[in-house]
Design an enzyme around this catalytic site. Structure first.
Site, mmCIF file in Angstrom:
data_model
loop_
_atom_site.group_PDB
_atom_site.id
_atom_site.type_symbol
_atom_site.label_atom_id
_atom_site.label_comp_id
_atom_site.label_asym_id
_atom_site.label_seq_id
_atom_site.Cartn_x
_atom_site.Cartn_y
_atom_site.Cartn_z
ATOM 1 N N ARG A 102 -95.549 88.704 42.369
ATOM 2 C CA ARG A 102 -94.526 89.609 42.195
ATOM 3 C C ARG A 102 -94.641 90.252 40.694
ATOM 4 N NH1 ARG A 102 -92.272 85.940 45.069
ATOM 5 N NH2 ARG A 102 -91.714 86.757 47.197
ATOM 6 N N LYS A 124 -98.875 103.241 34.168
ATOM 7 C CA LYS A 124 -99.187 103.646 35.479
ATOM 8 C C LYS A 124 -100.220 102.748 36.127
ATOM 9 C CE LYS A 124 -97.564 108.389 35.877
ATOM 10 N NZ LYS A 124 -98.110 109.788 35.860
ATOM 11 N N GLU A 166 -109.385 114.987 27.420
ATOM 12 C CA GLU A 166 -107.947 114.595 27.365
ATOM 13 C C GLU A 166 -107.232 114.754 25.835
ATOM 14 O OE1 GLU A 166 -106.323 114.183 30.230
ATOM 15 O OE2 GLU A 166 -107.914 113.942 31.682
ATOM 16 N N LYS A 208 -99.081 110.256 23.442
ATOM 17 C CA LYS A 208 -98.499 109.969 24.654
ATOM 18 C C LYS A 208 -97.396 108.889 24.470
ATOM 19 C CE LYS A 208 -100.190 108.579 29.178
ATOM 20 N NZ LYS A 208 -101.126 108.109 30.415
ATOM 21 N N GLU A 218 -91.652 109.273 34.521
ATOM 22 C CA GLU A 218 -92.123 110.702 35.011
ATOM 23 C C GLU A 218 -90.868 111.506 35.614
ATOM 24 O OE1 GLU A 218 -95.999 111.258 35.803
ATOM 25 O OE2 GLU A 218 -95.903 113.253 36.392
ATOM 26 N N ARG A 222 -92.453 113.645 30.510
ATOM 27 C CA ARG A 222 -93.765 113.143 31.069
ATOM 28 C C ARG A 222 -94.566 114.135 31.678
ATOM 29 N NH1 ARG A 222 -95.252 107.061 32.247
ATOM 30 N NH2 ARG A 222 -97.472 107.104 32.423
ATOM 31 N N ASN A 226 -99.201 116.872 32.040
ATOM 32 C CA ASN A 226 -99.952 117.549 33.184
ATOM 33 C C ASN A 226 -100.675 118.874 32.819
ATOM 34 O OD1 ASN A 226 -99.665 115.674 35.110
ATOM 35 N ND2 ASN A 226 -97.653 116.483 35.800
ATOM 36 N N HIS A 229 -103.783 120.123 34.257
ATOM 37 C CA HIS A 229 -104.042 119.455 35.505
ATOM 38 C C HIS A 229 -103.830 119.791 36.564
ATOM 39 C CE1 HIS A 229 -105.150 116.258 32.281
ATOM 40 N NE2 HIS A 229 -105.414 115.380 33.279
ATOM 41 N N HIS A 233 -106.844 119.581 38.849
ATOM 42 C CA HIS A 233 -107.004 119.031 40.303
ATOM 43 C C HIS A 233 -107.434 119.793 41.238
ATOM 44 C CE1 HIS A 233 -103.780 115.572 38.614
ATOM 45 N NE2 HIS A 233 -105.026 115.434 38.380
ATOM 46 N N HIS A 245 -113.303 114.792 36.657
ATOM 47 C CA HIS A 245 -112.039 114.957 36.151
ATOM 48 C C HIS A 245 -111.904 115.706 34.655
ATOM 49 C CE1 HIS A 245 -107.665 114.321 35.861
ATOM 50 N NE2 HIS A 245 -107.911 114.128 34.743
HETATM 51 N N1 LIG Z 1 -103.057 104.900 34.576
HETATM 52 C C1 LIG Z 1 -103.191 106.186 34.050
HETATM 53 O O1 LIG Z 1 -101.987 106.597 33.435
HETATM 54 C C2 LIG Z 1 -104.574 106.842 34.171
HETATM 55 C C3 LIG Z 1 -104.510 108.052 33.350
HETATM 56 C C4 LIG Z 1 -105.702 108.807 33.248
HETATM 57 C C5 LIG Z 1 -106.721 108.619 34.090
HETATM 58 N N2 LIG Z 1 -106.503 107.420 34.985
HETATM 59 C C6 LIG Z 1 -107.586 106.938 35.698
HETATM 60 O O2 LIG Z 1 -108.689 106.667 35.020
HETATM 61 C C7 LIG Z 1 -109.974 106.623 35.607
HETATM 62 C C8 LIG Z 1 -110.960 107.288 34.913
HETATM 63 O O3 LIG Z 1 -111.346 106.465 33.881
HETATM 64 P P1 LIG Z 1 -112.600 106.509 33.212
HETATM 65 O O4 LIG Z 1 -112.973 107.863 32.822
HETATM 66 O O5 LIG Z 1 -112.535 105.661 31.969
HETATM 67 O O6 LIG Z 1 -113.618 106.119 34.436
HETATM 68 P P2 LIG Z 1 -114.446 104.991 34.515
HETATM 69 O O7 LIG Z 1 -113.632 103.603 34.424
HETATM 70 O O8 LIG Z 1 -115.050 105.026 35.662
HETATM 71 O O9 LIG Z 1 -115.721 104.671 33.455
HETATM 72 C C9 LIG Z 1 -116.445 105.645 33.158
HETATM 73 C C10 LIG Z 1 -117.734 105.123 33.190
HETATM 74 O O10 LIG Z 1 -118.218 104.431 32.001
HETATM 75 C C11 LIG Z 1 -118.558 103.109 32.139
HETATM 76 N N3 LIG Z 1 -117.999 102.325 31.146
HETATM 77 C C12 LIG Z 1 -116.963 102.170 30.843
HETATM 78 N N4 LIG Z 1 -116.823 101.588 29.341
HETATM 79 C C13 LIG Z 1 -118.297 101.847 28.990
HETATM 80 C C14 LIG Z 1 -118.650 101.589 27.736
HETATM 81 N N5 LIG Z 1 -117.766 101.062 26.635
HETATM 82 N N6 LIG Z 1 -119.917 101.691 27.448
HETATM 83 C C15 LIG Z 1 -120.657 102.043 28.574
HETATM 84 N N7 LIG Z 1 -120.155 102.362 29.509
HETATM 85 C C16 LIG Z 1 -118.975 102.343 29.854
HETATM 86 C C17 LIG Z 1 -117.921 102.436 33.349
HETATM 87 O O11 LIG Z 1 -118.720 101.704 34.127
HETATM 88 C C18 LIG Z 1 -118.309 103.998 34.387
HETATM 89 O O12 LIG Z 1 -119.280 104.114 34.973
HETATM 90 C C19 LIG Z 1 -109.534 107.641 37.042
HETATM 91 O O13 LIG Z 1 -109.635 106.836 38.051
HETATM 92 C C20 LIG Z 1 -108.089 108.102 36.657
HETATM 93 O O14 LIG Z 1 -107.346 108.408 38.113
HETATM 94 C C21 LIG Z 1 -105.342 106.736 35.057
HETATM 95 ZN ZN LIG Z 2 -106.571 113.662 33.086
#
Ligand SMILES: NC(=O)c1ccc[n+]([C@@H]2O[C@H](COP(=O)([O-])OP(=O)(O)OC[C@H]3O[C@@H](n4cnc5c(N)ncnc54)[C@H](O)[C@@H]3O)[C@@H](O)[C@H]2O)c1
Ligand SMILES: [Zn+2]
Length: 344
Positions: A102, A124, A166, A208, A218, A222, A226, A229, A233, A245
């Site tokens: 939990r 999130k 971003e 942020k 949100e 918050r 967006n 976005h 999206h 993205h």
């Molecule tokens: N929780 C939130 O508030 C929030 C906000 C924005 C985005 N997200 C989510 O984040 C995700 C996107 O995150 P991302 O862009 O980090 O993608 P990701 O986690 O897929 O990483 C991108 C690529 O980089 C590689 N990688 C990671 N760190 C590395 C490093 N230091 N050196 C070399 N390669 C590395 C990973 O293996 C992957 O192939 C989406 O799923 C999105 O929905 C969440």
């Molecule tokens: Zn984004």
């Protein structure tokens, strides 16, 4: 903690809380490129669980597998989960932490620029379903976020660009000086040089953090985050998720600037400025010719469904000032997307 070498603060963070057990969930690629992380895990954690990064990490199957691994690692209610990776690994591991017994505390170790400035902040967590991205999730803030800039040394260039989309968004939403910094220090930022990179990450995180602290669930403010976005999206969806993205958000920001212009909110100079900055960071300023404006406009309907038939957008007035407007019409969106087309 945001610094090169920030990972050194992990021992102190754990000692302070004296967990019964610790496990590390880590992106396989990050573990390979940064063997120091594995050494650290052997010292502080009972188990390290490798997962493949990328959007494919965020499935129900991968979540069930992770729960299984947490069971094998004997994590109990007094344990702490560490998660190291990009946004996908943090979203998956954060979700697992929020449901394990939990909810157990977790520490986020973001390793992409996007994860440092966005995914690790605000609590999130989520996984995807075939019906849509991030459909199942929780709010469960990590007790600590450790952003060690050394991870960015190995980040592929296109992932760095995505992160900068971003950072630009965050600057427009809440920090005009950050936009100046991004412009003036573009060469240093692209070369991943400190102190420019450190300052950009710190400032983006500060924007942020301040917004989510005032609106953790949100309900209002918050939504300013967006910016870019709503149309972004729609572009992702209309492309069948072939446009990543960050690239879609770059285009979305330009379209939303144009919509703001037409409403008399923003000056054309803002859109021109953003187009220059985004192009500088290797982000697109024109739609791929295969993408149809009508498909993008109809894809915004998915956002509308979520808000009772009214399309809302976070539109900019000037750098550092964005507002949420309601009732953006399909023809406004069409006109906003049109400047992204290649001249005939
Ligand atoms: N929780 C939130 O508030 C929030 C906000 C924005 C985005 N997200 C989510 O984040 C995700 C996107 O995150 P991302 O862009 O980090 O993608 P990701 O986690 O897929 O990483 C991108 C690529 O980089 C590689 N990688 C990671 N760190 C590395 C490093 N230091 N050196 C070399 N390669 C590395 C990973 O293996 C992957 O192939 C989406 O799923 C999105 O929905 C969440
Ligand atoms: Zn984004």
């Amino acid at each position: 903690v945001i610094a090169r070498g920030a990972i050194e603060s992990l021992d102190a963070a754990l000692a302070e809380r004296n967990p019964s057990r610790v496990a590390l969930v880590v992106d396989r690629e990050v573990a390979r490129l940064h063997p120091g992380l594995e050494r650290l895990a052997r010292r502080v954690a009972a188990a390290s669980i490798l997962v493949d990064g990328g959007e494919g990490a965020k499935t129900a199957e991968k979540l069930v597998a992770l729960w299984g691994a947490l069971g094998e690692a004997d994590l109990d209610r007094g344990s702490i989960l560490l998660a190291a990776g990009g946004g996908t690994v943090l979203d998956l591991a954060g979700f697992a932490a929020s449901t394990w017994h939990r909810g157990i505390p977790w520490i986020a170790i973001p390793t992409t620029l996007l994860a440092m400035v966005d995914a690790a902040i605000g609590g999130k967590t989520a996984i995807d379903l075939p019906a849509g991205k991030n459909l199942v999730g929780t709010f469960h803030s990590p007790i600590e976020v450790i952003a060690d800039l050394a991870f960015l040394d190995t980040l592929p260039a296109e992932e760095l660009s995505t992160g900068f989309a971003e950072v630009v968004k965050t600057a427009v939403v809440g920090d005009a000086a950050l936009l100046d910094l991004i412009e003036e220090k573009a060469p240093a930022l692209l070369a991943r040089e400190e102190p420019a990179l450190l300052e950009a990450v710190r400032r983006a995180v500060a924007v942020k953090t301040a917004i989510v602290a005032r609106d953790p669930r949100e309900g209002g403010e918050r939504r300013l985050l967006n910016f870019g976005h709503t149309v972004g999206h729609a572009i992702e969806r209309a492309s069948g998720y072939t446009i990543p993205h960050g690239r879609a958000v770059a285009l979305g920001m330009l379209a939303e600037c144009a919509i703001a212009e037409a409403r008399g909110l923003a000056a054309p100079a803002l859109r021109e400025r953003l187009a220059r900055v985004l192009a500088r960071f290797g982000l697109p300023v024109r739609l791929p010719p295969t993408l149809d404006v009508r498909a993008i406009v109809s894809a915004t309907a998915a956002d509308k469904k979520r808000s009772a038939g009214v399309l809302s957008m976070a539109l900019p007035r000037e750098p550092g000032r964005v507002e949420v407007v309601l009732g953006v019409t399909p023809s406004e969106t069409t006109n906003g997307v049109r400047p992204l087309l290649w001249p005939a």
